[in-house]
Design an enzyme around this catalytic site. Structure first.
Site, short mmCIF file in Angstrom:
data_model
loop_
_atom_site.label_atom_id
_atom_site.label_comp_id
_atom_site.label_asym_id
_atom_site.label_seq_id
_atom_site.Cartn_x
_atom_site.Cartn_y
_atom_site.Cartn_z
N CYS A 59 41.15 42.57 36.54
CA CYS A 59 40.17 42.26 37.58
C CYS A 59 39.34 41.03 37.23
CB CYS A 59 39.26 43.46 37.83
SG CYS A 59 38.42 44.06 36.36
N HIS A 503 34.54 46.69 35.28
CA HIS A 503 35.27 46.14 36.43
C HIS A 503 34.54 44.89 36.93
CE1 HIS A 503 38.05 46.20 39.74
NE2 HIS A 503 37.09 46.33 40.64
#
Length: 543
Positions: A59, A503
């Site tokens: 990510c 993330h």
């Protein structure tokens, strides 16, 4: 586990501490707010609205590349002005290992709109985030790009989570390398700017250090929080109620700091203790200030949310940054050496080319903390032996530099006679006389090699060594420059307690609206978490 004497049947669950409860609440809050969970995300598709498939902890790459390819420089270089066929024809024997080819493929995948196809219900089966299923796409898999950009890199070549900042710097470095033969078409140049640091010791004399950078890293002055009363009231209430308050399902207040205060911290005078003054030949105090010698087309601001707590334990600051849509940093332009100023002896003559020797006391203290000896030497030298704290900060900012492990080379003064006609020729090109003289000395008087030496310094030679600190014009003509007014283009946010876990999500301003890019999910942002960014990307703004 019984072999090691651990009997799970006898273990009892303990109650979470107040600190653990706060951390749990904050993490859940970050996760929901940054990903806009629970919001009705309107899906988007078409050119510039293509998701990137998560390859497993990739990510950081997806969020960064979405913002990068939203800039005109990268869009123009790898999409508008370069076709897939042209890139393939120019590629070496194996296009799969050519970064230029893979960047062109990625650009066409993201910007053509051909692959922004909504995923079917079958594709979404098992997805736990039901609120944004409609925004999920089949997307583009950046597997080959990741393989090339991460080749021979010990961290990015793994499947572990990485720091988006470190990846951006590595990516820009690689792009600059593949375009070194054609700098006019180098899109990384649009992020590049000059930084100048001014040091004035108690003698009144000054030193100027200059470097080029792609990121403006900013400290967050928590003492300038605009919601101090709210924070104080909460702490008082928490002390009075104890665990009962911690158990409530509430979001604990965080300090709220203005981005402009963070920028002011970068330019604010800083007092350095134990600064070695070559004018006094002794340690004294000095005042350090910093400014920019040029304003890039795209300004990237890094918020230093990861800091060292007491005991050198890293932690992440839970803080909101108030970021305006438009900023003006014109006041941050460096003024350079003034007529009434006098340089410190070591900076007065660039012909010597010998750097200040590193302070062994500073090195020994840094080494005792576990740092590499060579790195400690460089930290002491590059901070002019300003002290352990300044050297430590330099280490954390530069430990991932590609030349950090290169040996320190001291150049001795050359006795080579300089042909005045050659010197005059270089000066006629607009090159400062001191730089031209040093270049001719370094290349044996060869004017062509001297010109190459000036514009492409050898590895390990800093910009400071080829640019005179006494130059009247501190702006490098090779760098983009313009007005200091910028508009927010996008930002990358991080969820988690460490850059090695969690993330990353990107939000980008496109076509008059904010868009969320969360791996394969692309949609209209409904609750913009603009105050929770980690990297902010600004583009030059002209009224």
């Amino acid at each position: 586990m019984q072999h090691f004497g651990i009997d799970f049947s006898s273990l009892q669950k303990t109650e979470m501490t107040t600190a653990e409860t706060e951390l749990d609440h904050n993490t859940n809050f970050d996760w929901n707010r940054i990903q806009e969970s629970g919001k009705e995300v309107v899906p988007l598709s078409g050119s510039g609205y293509t998701g990137l498939v998560n390859l497993g902890n990739s990510c950081y790459l997806a969020a960064t590349m979405q913002v990068v390819f939203s800039t005109y420089s990268f869009c123009s270089r790898y999409y508008k002005h370069q076709s897939l066929k042209a890139a393939f024809d120019m590629a070496p024997a194996d296009p799969t290992v050519d970064l230029n080819m893979q960047l062109t493929k990625l650009a066409h995948g993201l910007l053509s709109g051909k692959y922004s196809v909504p995923a079917t219900k079958k594709d979404n089966a098992g997805d736990a985030d039901d609120t944004s299923l409609t925004a999920k796409q089949v997307g583009v898999s950046p597997r080959m790009f990741k393989s090339v950009i991460a080749a021979k890199h010990p961290e990015f070549s793994t499947t572990r989570q990485q720091d988006a900042l470190e990846f951006f710097m590595h990516f820009i470095d690689q792009v600059e390398r593949i375009n070194s033969g054609n700098p006019n078409f180098d899109p990384s140049k649009s992020f590049k700017f000059g930084v100048e640091e001014r040091l004035q010791c108690s003698s009144g004399k000054v030193a100027y250090n200059r470097r080029n950078d792609y990121i403006l890293s900013l400290n967050i002055p928590l003492h300038k929080a605009t919601n101090k009363n709210e924070l104080q009231n909460f702490e008082a209430e928490k002390d009075a109620m104890g665990k009962e308050l911690a158990s409530n399902e509430i979001v604990h207040p965080r300090p709220r700091v203005s981005l402009m205060d963070c920028l002011d911290c970068f330019s604010a005078p800083e007092e350095l203790n134990d600064f070695y003054s070559t004018a006094l030949d002794a340690k004294t105090t000095a005042i350090k200030t910093a400014g920019l010698t040029s304003f890039p087309d795209y300004l990237v601001l890094h918020m230093r949310k990861f800091v060292l707590d007491s005991g050198w334990v890293p932690k992440k600051l839970d803080v909101y940054i108030d970021v305006p849509d438009i900023i003006d940093i014109s006041h941050m332009r460096s003024k350079g050496l003034q007529p009434e100023e006098e340089l410190l002896p070591d900076n007065a003559s660039l012909d010597d080319g010998v750097k200040v020797d590193a302070d062994e006391d500073i090195i020994s203290q840094l080494v005792s903390m576990g740092f590499n000896y060579l790195h400690c030497q460089k930290a002491a030298i590059n901070t002019s032996n300003a002290g352990v704290e300044a050297a430590t900060n330099w280490l954390f900012d530069h430990m991932n530099d590609p030349d950090i492990d290169e040996p320190i080379i001291k150049e001795q003064k050359s006795s080579l006679h300089i042909d005045q006609s050659k010197l005059d020729t270089l000066v006629s090109f607009g090159i400062e006389e001191e730089v031209a003289r040093k270049a001719l000395q370094a290349t044996g008087g060869d004017i062509e090699k001297a010109t190459e030496w000036i514009f492409n310094p050898p590895p390990g030679l800093s910009n400071m060594e080829t640019t005179p600190s006494s130059s009247g014009s501190l702006v490098d003509d090779a760098l983009p420059d313009g007005k200091g007014k910028y508009r927010l283009l996008g930002f990358v946010s991080h969820i988690g307690t460490s850059t090695h876990c969690g993330h990353y999500v990107a939000h980008i301003y496109k076509d008059g609206r904010w868009v969320i890019f969360n791996d394969e999910k692309v949609g209209v942002s409904q609750d913009l978490p603009i105050d929770m960014g980690y990297l902010y990307f600004f583009e030059r703004y002209d009224d």
